[in-house]
Design an enzyme around this catalytic site. Structure first.
Site, PDB file in Angstrom:
ATOM      1  N   GLU A  41       7.548  12.450  -3.802  1.00 18.84           N
ATOM      2  CA  GLU A  41       7.620  11.989  -5.189  1.00 18.84           C
ATOM      3  C   GLU A  41       7.317  13.158  -6.137  1.00 18.84           C
ATOM      4  OE1 GLU A  41       5.377   8.379  -7.684  1.00 18.84           O
ATOM      5  OE2 GLU A  41       4.533   9.150  -5.813  1.00 18.84           O
ATOM      6  N   LYS A 112      11.535   4.057 -10.171  1.00 14.12           N
ATOM      7  CA  LYS A 112      10.422   3.356  -9.522  1.00 14.12           C
ATOM      8  C   LYS A 112      10.169   2.011 -10.194  1.00 14.12           C
ATOM      9  CE  LYS A 112       5.641   4.456  -8.049  1.00 14.12           C
ATOM     10  NZ  LYS A 112       4.603   5.514  -8.179  1.00 14.12           N
ATOM     11  N   CYS A 146       6.805   5.514  -3.396  1.00 10.21           N
ATOM     12  CA  CYS A 146       5.354   5.406  -3.251  1.00 10.21           C
ATOM     13  C   CYS A 146       4.810   3.980  -3.339  1.00 10.21           C
ATOM     14  CB  CYS A 146       4.687   6.326  -4.278  1.00 10.21           C
ATOM     15  SG  CYS A 146       2.995   6.823  -3.837  1.00 10.21           S
TER      16      CYS A 146
END
Length: 268
Positions: A41, A112, A146
């Protein structure tokens, strides 16, 4: 498909220095006939909340441009993360995962879905609003970042099409057991390959242990690396759909019931 995990210790908030390391990792992966290399990331900066320093214009990202050039130079697909400045009319930036093919063409662009509120990310970055699954080399690849790993519903949705799930992350060493457990769980419950790529070292005041791994649909760890920078290469099979036909857990899911009960319980 042969996937390489580029477990990187980024140079904190220093894109130019990190890019030099990234190119060496790409060269190593290409030399091992890797077809795709993945980086953590925010691949060139680390997980930074200083959007004014690291943010890039969404449609003119220098990180994307540099990765496109490297993909074409080394003839390998590259998956990487970066931070985008606010779109027109928005106040917050976005945390992006871009996948380019070996020709340097963008084939996947994901935002995300779940900014990490506990770490302050939700104050700076807004969540995306759609899943992204892209075909590549005979597979369909789902893209995640993540903290998304803690939300199994989106993996169930993506795995209706995807047989490979990629999670790029900056996941702290203090929660490494969660990382490994959740990667295995997402693989087993979705009967899919899961590739999790994490950073390593000391970044922004946090310690990272890596533990980048590729997990088979039955939960077997096919490849992993702990505690140091590395390029880990692993071949994944094309057996997901036959496995799902043989052991058809998805056929027993009751999605309509789950949605109805979620709505009912939420309204009570």
């Amino acid at each position: 498909m042969r996937i390489a995990l580029g477990q990187l210790e980024m140079c904190w908030e220093d894109k130019r220095a990190s890019l030099k390391k990234v190119e060496e990792f790409i060269r190593q992966a290409a030399a091992q006939q890797g077809e795709m290399i993945l980086f953590p990331e925010m691949s060139l900066t680390g997980f930074s909340m200083d959007l004014n320093k690291i943010g890039e214009v969404p449609d003119h990202s220098e990180t994307v441009l540099q990765m496109q050039k490297l993909a074409l130079k080394y003839r390998i697909a590259i998956g990487f993360g970066w931070a985008a400045l606010p779109e027109a009319g928005q106040k917050k930036g976005t945390n992006r995962f871009t996948l380019v093919d070996e020709q340097g063409q963008i084939i996947g662009q994901y935002t995300k879905l779940h900014p990490f509120r506990y770490g302050g990310e939700a104050d700076i970055y807004q969540g995306g609003n759609k899943l992204v699954c892209v075909p590549y080399k005979g597979h369909v690849v789902g893209l995640f970042i993540c903290y998304d790993l803690r939300f199994p519903e989106i993996f169930q949705a993506a795995s209706q099409k995807a047989d490979v799930m990629i999670v790029i992350a900056d996941w702290p060493a203090s929660r490494r057991d969660h990382w490994l457990t959740l990667l295995k769980a997402r693989a087993i419950e979705n009967q899919a390959y899961v590739a999790g790529i994490n950073c390593v070292g000391s970044l922004g005041g946090l310690e990272y242990s890596g533990d980048s791994s590729i997990i088979a649909p039955d939960g077997t760890i096919l490849a992993t690396s702990h505690g140091q920078e590395s390029v880990t290469v692993c071949d994944i099979g094309e057996d997901v759909w036959s496995l799902r036909r043989h052991f058809p857990t998805k056929a027993d899911r009751r999605n309509d019931l789950y949605i109805r009960e979620l709505e009912r319980i939420s309204s009570e």
